[in-house]
Design a protein around this motif. Structure first.
Motif, mmCIF file in Angstrom:
data_model
loop_
_atom_site.group_PDB
_atom_site.id
_atom_site.type_symbol
_atom_site.label_atom_id
_atom_site.label_comp_id
_atom_site.label_asym_id
_atom_site.label_seq_id
_atom_site.Cartn_x
_atom_site.Cartn_y
_atom_site.Cartn_z
ATOM 1 N N SER A 216 6.946 7.714 -6.325
ATOM 2 C CA SER A 216 7.187 6.496 -5.445
ATOM 3 C C SER A 216 7.170 7.034 -3.997
ATOM 4 O O SER A 216 8.057 7.658 -3.800
ATOM 5 C CB SER A 216 8.086 5.592 -5.750
ATOM 6 O OG SER A 216 8.067 4.451 -4.778
ATOM 7 N N VAL B 267 6.305 6.510 0.662
ATOM 8 C CA VAL B 267 6.181 5.592 1.750
ATOM 9 C C VAL B 267 5.665 6.541 2.765
ATOM 10 O O VAL B 267 5.993 7.870 2.905
ATOM 11 C CB VAL B 267 7.096 4.749 2.262
ATOM 12 C CG1 VAL B 267 7.421 3.577 1.073
ATOM 13 C CG2 VAL B 267 8.411 5.485 2.724
ATOM 14 N N SER C 154 3.791 9.540 1.361
ATOM 15 C CA SER C 154 2.438 8.954 0.844
ATOM 16 C C SER C 154 1.439 10.205 0.986
ATOM 17 O O SER C 154 0.350 10.335 0.329
ATOM 18 C CB SER C 154 2.145 7.641 1.153
ATOM 19 O OG SER C 154 3.070 6.923 0.677
ATOM 20 N N ASN D 124 3.508 2.692 -1.415
ATOM 21 C CA ASN D 124 3.986 1.702 -0.784
ATOM 22 C C ASN D 124 3.705 1.338 0.702
ATOM 23 O O ASN D 124 3.720 2.459 1.386
ATOM 24 C CB ASN D 124 5.269 1.679 -1.036
ATOM 25 C CG ASN D 124 5.729 1.957 -2.690
ATOM 26 O OD1 ASN D 124 5.646 0.977 -3.188
ATOM 27 N ND2 ASN D 124 6.319 3.060 -2.888
ATOM 28 N N THR E 87 3.781 -2.236 3.679
ATOM 29 C CA THR E 87 4.613 -3.599 3.746
ATOM 30 C C THR E 87 3.525 -4.596 4.154
ATOM 31 O O THR E 87 2.770 -3.917 4.891
ATOM 32 C CB THR E 87 5.644 -3.098 5.022
ATOM 33 O OG1 THR E 87 6.453 -2.208 4.483
ATOM 34 C CG2 THR E 87 6.304 -4.440 5.164
ATOM 35 N N VAL F 96 6.963 -5.680 -0.190
ATOM 36 C CA VAL F 96 6.315 -4.421 -0.386
ATOM 37 C C VAL F 96 4.933 -4.488 -1.063
ATOM 38 O O VAL F 96 4.849 -5.562 -1.918
ATOM 39 C CB VAL F 96 7.040 -3.650 -1.433
ATOM 40 C CG1 VAL F 96 7.212 -4.179 -2.786
ATOM 41 C CG2 VAL F 96 6.473 -2.095 -1.525
ATOM 42 N N ARG G 115 2.208 -2.530 -2.932
ATOM 43 C CA ARG G 115 2.220 -1.259 -3.892
ATOM 44 C C ARG G 115 0.593 -1.067 -4.280
ATOM 45 O O ARG G 115 -0.253 -1.904 -4.807
ATOM 46 C CB ARG G 115 3.090 -1.295 -5.162
ATOM 47 C CG ARG G 115 2.529 -2.321 -6.250
ATOM 48 C CD ARG G 115 3.290 -2.205 -7.417
ATOM 49 N NE ARG G 115 4.673 -2.934 -6.985
ATOM 50 C CZ ARG G 115 6.025 -2.970 -8.115
ATOM 51 N NH1 ARG G 115 5.491 -2.535 -9.294
ATOM 52 N NH2 ARG G 115 6.779 -3.559 -7.803
ATOM 53 N N ASP H 247 1.115 -7.340 -4.479
ATOM 54 C CA ASP H 247 2.332 -8.114 -3.656
ATOM 55 C C ASP H 247 2.886 -8.843 -4.509
ATOM 56 O O ASP H 247 2.073 -9.749 -5.068
ATOM 57 C CB ASP H 247 1.833 -8.765 -2.374
ATOM 58 C CG ASP H 247 2.938 -9.621 -1.646
ATOM 59 O OD1 ASP H 247 3.527 -9.959 -2.264
ATOM 60 O OD2 ASP H 247 2.748 -9.263 -0.365
ATOM 61 N N SER I 253 0.160 2.819 4.074
ATOM 62 C CA SER I 253 1.340 3.474 3.754
ATOM 63 C C SER I 253 1.950 3.904 5.042
ATOM 64 O O SER I 253 3.231 3.989 5.414
ATOM 65 C CB SER I 253 1.539 4.179 2.678
ATOM 66 O OG SER I 253 2.917 4.704 2.427
ATOM 67 N N GLY J 164 5.031 1.557 4.892
ATOM 68 C CA GLY J 164 5.881 1.220 3.908
ATOM 69 C C GLY J 164 7.230 1.535 4.117
ATOM 70 O O GLY J 164 8.003 0.842 3.829
ATOM 71 N N GLY K 292 11.336 4.495 -0.159
ATOM 72 C CA GLY K 292 10.384 4.375 -1.353
ATOM 73 C C GLY K 292 11.051 4.172 -2.814
ATOM 74 O O GLY K 292 10.579 4.487 -3.708
ATOM 75 N N THR L 61 10.025 0.495 -6.061
ATOM 76 C CA THR L 61 9.324 0.542 -7.461
ATOM 77 C C THR L 61 9.745 1.486 -8.605
ATOM 78 O O THR L 61 9.553 1.815 -9.753
ATOM 79 C CB THR L 61 7.816 0.863 -7.311
ATOM 80 O OG1 THR L 61 7.605 2.173 -6.756
ATOM 81 C CG2 THR L 61 7.044 -0.119 -6.405
#
Length: 455
Positions: free
Chosen positions: A68, A70, A74, A164, A166, A173, A175, A183, A203, A243, A250, A253
């Motif tokens: 996971s 951000v 990412s 992730n 925003t 979040v 994803r 969302d 992200s 994210g 992160g 999730t």
């Protein structure tokens, strides 16, 4: 009256990662290990490379159930996921033999290229062009080409990669993954064909300059009943930002889903200022920075407390944490001011000198070692990876593994060559530890299939 620490330990662990529905709070985390990669621009991207490299050296990368990420994390996760099938994992050791070429190479190449300034200038001057579009184009050119979310590994092939962002519309979040993007308010879009460059750009859309990313949704396959009917109008397009605005570690999730969570945090430390700005504009920026820092600090403290109290197993390793705080008897001394210098590298998508890249990679590898050594030994029985403590360390090390004293420096020497020197004048981040600690915190069991719609 309960103390603050006692009150924090009573919190539902899902709340550590953000708001959760009643259904999500009732879920029991499953066996499996998730790795969380924080935001932080190129600084975090290269720092996380070190953590991944260490996992791969120990044959543990292949055993992850989820990654996971951000923002800057990412970028690293996207490179790993898009090259997963090319890593050439050794059947005996589970070491990805092509990791240096397929993952480290592209990341180092991008870290040597500035993409943010050109994107801002071009996006600002050309009508109809968003700055985020230029960042996406740079990711396509240097890393991902035409790869989409469907080029990430399936759950049977490797970990599920969750990128992730925003949502600026719902504040939740958003994803991206191979099975779906979603969302929670809006719902799920199945088997998305979204470009991986677009997902990573969303992200890492650091506000205000690189944000927002506008993602068309009308052509995606929506799962009926997966969202709130009140948000039907939000299914045409998603307006997304970095994210890290929602969760810079992160965690969301991963924390709700798995029993073991590893957190690599390459986020910047808030700089102390003896003469802060007093004008309204710069003063407001400083206030927002303090608010953001407090949210991140609280999330980090609660995450570490959950590890200590047994709510979750795992570890946290942060780029700016003092190694002395781990109280390791066999750790190589690292002056805290030198680690803080790495933590204070600017959060940008700007070229880094090779020496700085090497130090960040080494530090990412070393911080993972310290975190694991400090937190895993207590949890060996719970994680269940090293019940036999009497076996020698050598018997646990994958074939070809090096002893702690000879662990090499990660020195980048081009797209097809990794210079591995046992000694180096730039070796500031190597930490001694036991390989058992890493092994004990990684469980190779995949998460079992869930009937929940939000896996």
């Amino acid at each position: 009256m309960r103390s603050l620490d006692e009150s924090e330990r009573q919190l539902d662990p899902t709340l550590l990662a953000g708001a959760a529905t009643a259904r999500e709070q009732e879920r029991t985390p499953v066996e499996g290990t998730a790795l969380c990669l924080s935001g932080g621009g190129y600084r975090a991207m290269v720092f996380h490379l070190g953590a991944l490299w260490r996992l791969n050296d120990l044959g543990m990368l292949r055993g992850l159930a989820r990654v996971s990420s951000v923002s800057g994390g990412s970028i690293t996760a996207g490179v790993l996921g898009s090259r997963w099938r090319e890593l050439d994992f050794d059947r005996a050791t589970s070491v990805g033999r092509a990791f240096a070429e397929k993952v480290a190479g592209p990341i180092h190449e991008l870290a040597s290229t500035t993409i943010d300034i050109g994107a801002v200038v071009t996006g600002a001057l050309l009508p109809g062009t968003r700055i985020s579009d230029r960042i996406e184009s740079a990711y396509r050119k240097h890393l991902f080409g035409d790869r989409t979310l469907q080029d990430l590994p399936s759950d049977d092939e490797g970990p599920r990669f969750v990128v992730n962002a925003t949502s600026l519309q719902t504040g939740a979040v958003f994803r991206f993954s191979r099975p779906y993007m979603a969302d929670y308010h809006v719902g799920k879009f199945l088997a998305p064909k979204v470009a991986l460059a677009k997902a990573v750009a969303a992200s890492s859309a650091f506000p205000p300059f690189l944000s927002p990313v506008v993602l068309p949704l009308s052509g995606e396959r929506y799962e009926d009943g997966s969202g709130d009917a009140a948000y039907a109008d939000y299914r045409r397009e998603a307006v997304l930002s970095d994210g890290g605005v929602y969760d810079n570690l992160g965690l969301e999730t991963a924390w709700k889903r798995f029993k073991t969570v590893l957190v690599s945090d390459g986020g910047a430390a808030l700089k102390v200022e003896i003469h802060p700005a007093v004008d309204w504009a710069l003063g407001a920026i400083r206030v927002l920075g303090i608010i953001d820092n407090q949210v991140r600090a609280l999330r980090t403290r609660m995450t570490v407390d959950a590890f200590r109290s047994g709510v979750r197993q795992g570890t946290y390793f942060g780029i700016g944490t003092n190694v002395a705080n781990y109280h390791l008897a066999d750790a190589v001394h690292v002056p805290h001011e030198r680690s803080l210098a790495l933590a204070n590298v600017a959060t940008r998508l700007a070229a880094m000198p090779r020496e700085l890249q090497e130090r960040l990679v080494n530090w990412g590898s070393g911080r993972g070692e310290a975190g694991e050594a400090a937190l895993s030994e207590r949890d060996l029985k719970e994680v269940g990876r090293c019940n036999d403590r009497t076996r020698s360390r050598e018997s646990r090390r994958p074939s070809g593994g090096r002893s702690r004293s000879s662990r090499p420096i990660r020195s980048w020497a081009g797209p097809s060559a990794i210079a591995r020197a046992s000694t180096s004048p730039t070796r500031t981040c190597s930490l001694a530890r036991s390989d058992r600690a890493w092994r004990s915190s990684i469980t190779t069991a995949r998460a079992t299939a869930s009937t929940s719609r939000w896996t």
